[in-house]
Design a protein around this motif. Structure first.
Motif, PDB file in Angstrom:
ATOM      1  N   GLU A 164       0.305   8.373   2.762  1.00  0.00           N
ATOM      2  CA  GLU A 164       0.768   7.595   1.610  1.00  0.00           C
ATOM      3  C   GLU A 164      -0.009   7.963   0.347  1.00  0.00           C
ATOM      4  O   GLU A 164       0.579   8.154  -0.710  1.00  0.00           O
ATOM      5  CB  GLU A 164       0.611   6.103   1.887  1.00  0.00           C
ATOM      6  CG  GLU A 164       0.990   5.225   0.708  1.00  0.00           C
ATOM      7  CD  GLU A 164       0.794   3.755   1.009  1.00  0.00           C
ATOM      8  OE1 GLU A 164       1.308   2.952   0.221  1.00  0.00           O
ATOM      9  OE2 GLU A 164       0.138   3.389   2.004  1.00  0.00           O
ATOM     10  N   ASP A 165      -1.303   8.077   0.453  1.00  0.00           N
ATOM     11  CA  ASP A 165      -2.116   8.323  -0.737  1.00  0.00           C
ATOM     12  C   ASP A 165      -3.000   9.543  -0.512  1.00  0.00           C
ATOM     13  O   ASP A 165      -2.634  10.652  -0.849  1.00  0.00           O
ATOM     14  CB  ASP A 165      -2.939   7.076  -1.071  1.00  0.00           C
ATOM     15  CG  ASP A 165      -3.624   7.162  -2.411  1.00  0.00           C
ATOM     16  OD1 ASP A 165      -3.199   7.968  -3.260  1.00  0.00           O
ATOM     17  OD2 ASP A 165      -4.598   6.431  -2.613  1.00  0.00           O
ATOM     18  N   VAL A 166      -4.141   9.360   0.079  1.00  0.00           N
ATOM     19  CA  VAL A 166      -5.031  10.480   0.386  1.00  0.00           C
ATOM     20  C   VAL A 166      -5.357  10.438   1.870  1.00  0.00           C
ATOM     21  O   VAL A 166      -5.393   9.372   2.477  1.00  0.00           O
ATOM     22  CB  VAL A 166      -6.337  10.439  -0.444  1.00  0.00           C
ATOM     23  CG1 VAL A 166      -6.054  10.632  -1.912  1.00  0.00           C
ATOM     24  CG2 VAL A 166      -7.092   9.145  -0.221  1.00  0.00           C
ATOM     25  N   ALA A 167      -5.599  11.601   2.422  1.00  0.00           N
ATOM     26  CA  ALA A 167      -5.985  11.662   3.827  1.00  0.00           C
ATOM     27  C   ALA A 167      -7.438  11.234   3.963  1.00  0.00           C
ATOM     28  O   ALA A 167      -8.247  11.503   3.073  1.00  0.00           O
ATOM     29  CB  ALA A 167      -5.804  13.084   4.339  1.00  0.00           C
ATOM     30  N   PRO A 168      -7.772  10.556   5.044  1.00  0.00           N
ATOM     31  CA  PRO A 168      -9.176  10.193   5.260  1.00  0.00           C
ATOM     32  C   PRO A 168     -10.055  11.449   5.254  1.00  0.00           C
ATOM     33  O   PRO A 168      -9.631  12.513   5.727  1.00  0.00           O
ATOM     34  CB  PRO A 168      -9.177   9.539   6.639  1.00  0.00           C
ATOM     35  CG  PRO A 168      -7.764   9.143   6.892  1.00  0.00           C
ATOM     36  CD  PRO A 168      -6.903  10.103   6.137  1.00  0.00           C
ATOM     37  N   THR A 169     -11.244  11.332   4.751  1.00  0.00           N
ATOM     38  CA  THR A 169     -12.133  12.497   4.665  1.00  0.00           C
ATOM     39  C   THR A 169     -12.465  13.052   6.042  1.00  0.00           C
ATOM     40  O   THR A 169     -12.754  14.240   6.170  1.00  0.00           O
ATOM     41  CB  THR A 169     -13.436  12.143   3.916  1.00  0.00           C
ATOM     42  OG1 THR A 169     -14.041  11.013   4.549  1.00  0.00           O
ATOM     43  CG2 THR A 169     -13.153  11.825   2.464  1.00  0.00           C
TER      44      THR A 169
END
Length: 195
Positions: A164-169
């Motif tokens: 949805e937004d950013v992938a987890p680091t």
């Protein structure tokens, strides 16, 4: 289901606004392409999310091989060849697909991770392990959808996830910004294992 991607590496000083404009103007042309499950218009920008390169790298999930062929031998891909040269087209047999908790959102990021199946490993066991990872990833917060596919010629698994937004680091693999999503056949992509 068939997965496909071509990755066009661009010069380090390439103005990525050119690609953004290309996607803005040409991306919607595939919004109703028959046989296309989804196309994520992904880019990597040098220095963003750890990317060492600029690249344009759309990822496709096809509902039928005929649709993939129609695209590759049609005007859309010929435009890529004309403007960038002929890229290598990676493709994999679909193994599984799942929607995530953010399936009603507009995905803005993607990750792609490939894993070689060692010669010493039983392929069925490796696929079972990858399927378990897919099921776990599909339930993660922020996941729009995730797919698993394999190239049995080189015994390479590919995990592709839209976020949805950013992938987890902590999520491994190449990270992409998604500029547009064409998903005319999303509803026809079967969920779960593909056999």
């Amino acid at each position: 289901m068939h997965a496909m991607q071509y990755r066009i590496t661009l010069p380090a000083d390439y103005d990525m606004k050119i690609i953004r404009h290309r996607v803005e103007t040409k991306g919607p042309l595939l919004d109703d392409f028959p046989g296309l499950g989804l196309k994520a218009y992904g880019i990597r920008e040098r220095g963003v999310d750890g990317s060492p390169v600029n690249s344009y790298a759309p990822f496709y999930l096809w509902t039928a091989p005929e649709a993939m062929n129609r695209f590759l031998w049609g005007a859309g891909f010929q435009g890529i060849v004309r403007d960038f040269g002929r890229p290598a087209v990676e493709h994999w047999q679909g193994l599984a697909f799942a929607r995530g908790p953010a399936a009603t959102a507009v995905p803005r990021a993607a990750t792609r991770r490939t894993v070689a199946v060692p010669d010493s490993d039983d392929p069925a066991t490796a696929v079972d392990g990858a399927l378990a990872q897919l099921r776990e990833r599909a339930g993660a917060e922020g996941v729009y959808a995730t797919a698993l596919a394999i190239d049995p010629r080189g015994w390479e698994l590919v995990h592709f996830t839209l976020w949805e937004d950013v992938a987890p680091t902590a999520e491994p693999g190449d990270r992409y910004q998604v500029l547009h999503l064409s998903a005319p056949g999303l509803a026809t992509l079967p969920e779960g294992r593909q056999w």
